[in-house]
Design an enzyme around this catalytic site. Structure first.
Site, mmCIF file in Angstrom:
data_model
loop_
_atom_site.group_PDB
_atom_site.id
_atom_site.type_symbol
_atom_site.label_atom_id
_atom_site.label_comp_id
_atom_site.label_asym_id
_atom_site.label_seq_id
_atom_site.Cartn_x
_atom_site.Cartn_y
_atom_site.Cartn_z
ATOM 1 N N CYS A 120 14.731 21.665 10.653
ATOM 2 C CA CYS A 120 15.057 20.912 11.800
ATOM 3 C C CYS A 120 14.505 21.561 12.844
ATOM 4 C CB CYS A 120 16.457 20.627 11.863
ATOM 5 S SG CYS A 120 16.809 19.561 13.527
ATOM 6 N N HIS A 162 17.591 12.192 8.050
ATOM 7 C CA HIS A 162 17.917 13.307 8.744
ATOM 8 C C HIS A 162 18.120 12.760 10.507
ATOM 9 C CE1 HIS A 162 16.615 17.611 10.097
ATOM 10 N NE2 HIS A 162 16.551 16.809 11.242
ATOM 11 N N GLU A 163 17.175 11.733 10.908
ATOM 12 C CA GLU A 163 16.913 11.351 11.885
ATOM 13 C C GLU A 163 18.102 10.588 12.669
ATOM 14 O OE1 GLU A 163 15.099 12.970 14.046
ATOM 15 O OE2 GLU A 163 13.938 13.809 12.253
ATOM 16 N N HIS A 166 21.021 12.465 13.376
ATOM 17 C CA HIS A 166 20.937 13.267 14.808
ATOM 18 C C HIS A 166 21.591 12.381 15.737
ATOM 19 C CE1 HIS A 166 18.541 17.048 14.937
ATOM 20 N NE2 HIS A 166 17.508 16.448 13.905
HETATM 21 ZN ZN ZN Z 1 16.463 17.626 12.986
#
Ligand code: ZN
Length: 184
Positions: A120, A162-163, A166
Site C-alpha cells: 500500500c 483494497h481501495e 480504504h
Molecule cells: Zn492502499
C-alpha cells in the site's frame, strides 16, 4: 478529516502514511453535483497524477488526506509486463485501463480465497500476504457521474477490495497474515 480541495498547487500530492487519522476514518459519500464540480474534477486529476508518480495501481482520496468516497485505479500494461508470465497467470493480472470510482459499493461474487503479497502506498516500504476474494462486483459512479458496474476477478478484484477498504478506514495490515510482513 479534511474535505478541502486546494484549487492551485502541485499535481502530485504527498501520500499520507499509516498513523494519519484520515486513513482510519470512513470517508463520506459525494453528491453528483460535488463530483462534477471543478474542485473535485481537479482532485481526480491530481489523484491520477499522484498514483502514476508513486507508481501505484490504485489510490483512494483518503491517501492524500481527503475524506471522500473517491478512488482511482489503473494497472498499466508496462506494470503487468514486468511480472513473469507464470506469475501473471497465477495472479490473474491483466492491464486495467484508468478508471474512477465514486461512492463504490462492493459485493463479493466469487468468495474463493486468494492469497498474495500486497502493499500500500500508505504503508510505504512493507508488503505482506493478504487473503482476498477472487471475484467482486462494484457499483459506482464514474468520473462523469454515470453509474457503472465493474465485474472483476484476480488482481483487479484485489485492487478494488483494497481501495474500497480504504474508504471505510481499513488498511491491508488489518487483514494481513502478520507473520509474512516484510520490508521491500
Ligand atoms: Zn492502499
Amino acid at each position: 478529516m479534511s474535505n478541502d480541495v486546494t484549487p492551485a498547487g502541485p499535481m502530485v500530492m504527498p501520500i499520507v502514511q499509516a498513523g494519519h487519522p484520515v486513513l482510519r476514518q470512513a470517508a463520506r459519500t459525494l453528491t453528483v453535483e460535488e463530483l462534477l464540480s471543478e474542485g473535485i474534477q481537479q482532485l481526480l486529476v491530481r489523484m491520477q497524477a499522484t498514483m502514476r508518480d508513486a507508481p501505484g495501481v490504485g489510490l483512494a482520496a483518503t491517501q492524500i488526506g481527503v475524506g471522500l468516497r473517491l478512488a482511482v485505479v489503473e494497472d498499466r500494461p508496462e506494470y503487468v509486463a514486468r511480472i513473469g508470465e507464470a506469475e501473471r497467470a497465477l495472479r490473474e493480472r491483466i492491464p486495467v485501463p484508468y478508471h474512477v470510482l465514486c461512492n463504490p459499493v462492493l459485493t463479493v461474487e466469487d468468495p474463493t480465497p486468494v492469497t498474495f503479497l500486497e502493499g500500500c502506498l500508505s504503508v510505504n516500504g512493507w508488503v505482506a500476504e493478504v487473503t482476498r476474494n477472487r471475484g467482486v462486483r462494484v457499483e459506482a459512479l464514474d468520473g462523469h457521474g454515470h453509474p457503472v458496474v465493474i465485474q472483476a476477478v484476480g488482481w483487479h478484484a484485489r485492487i478494488l477490495q483494497h481501495e474500497c477498504d480504504h474508504l471505510d478506514g481499513n488498511l491491508y495490515v488489518d487483514k494481513m497474515n502478520t507473520r509474512t510482513l516484510r520490508a521491500t
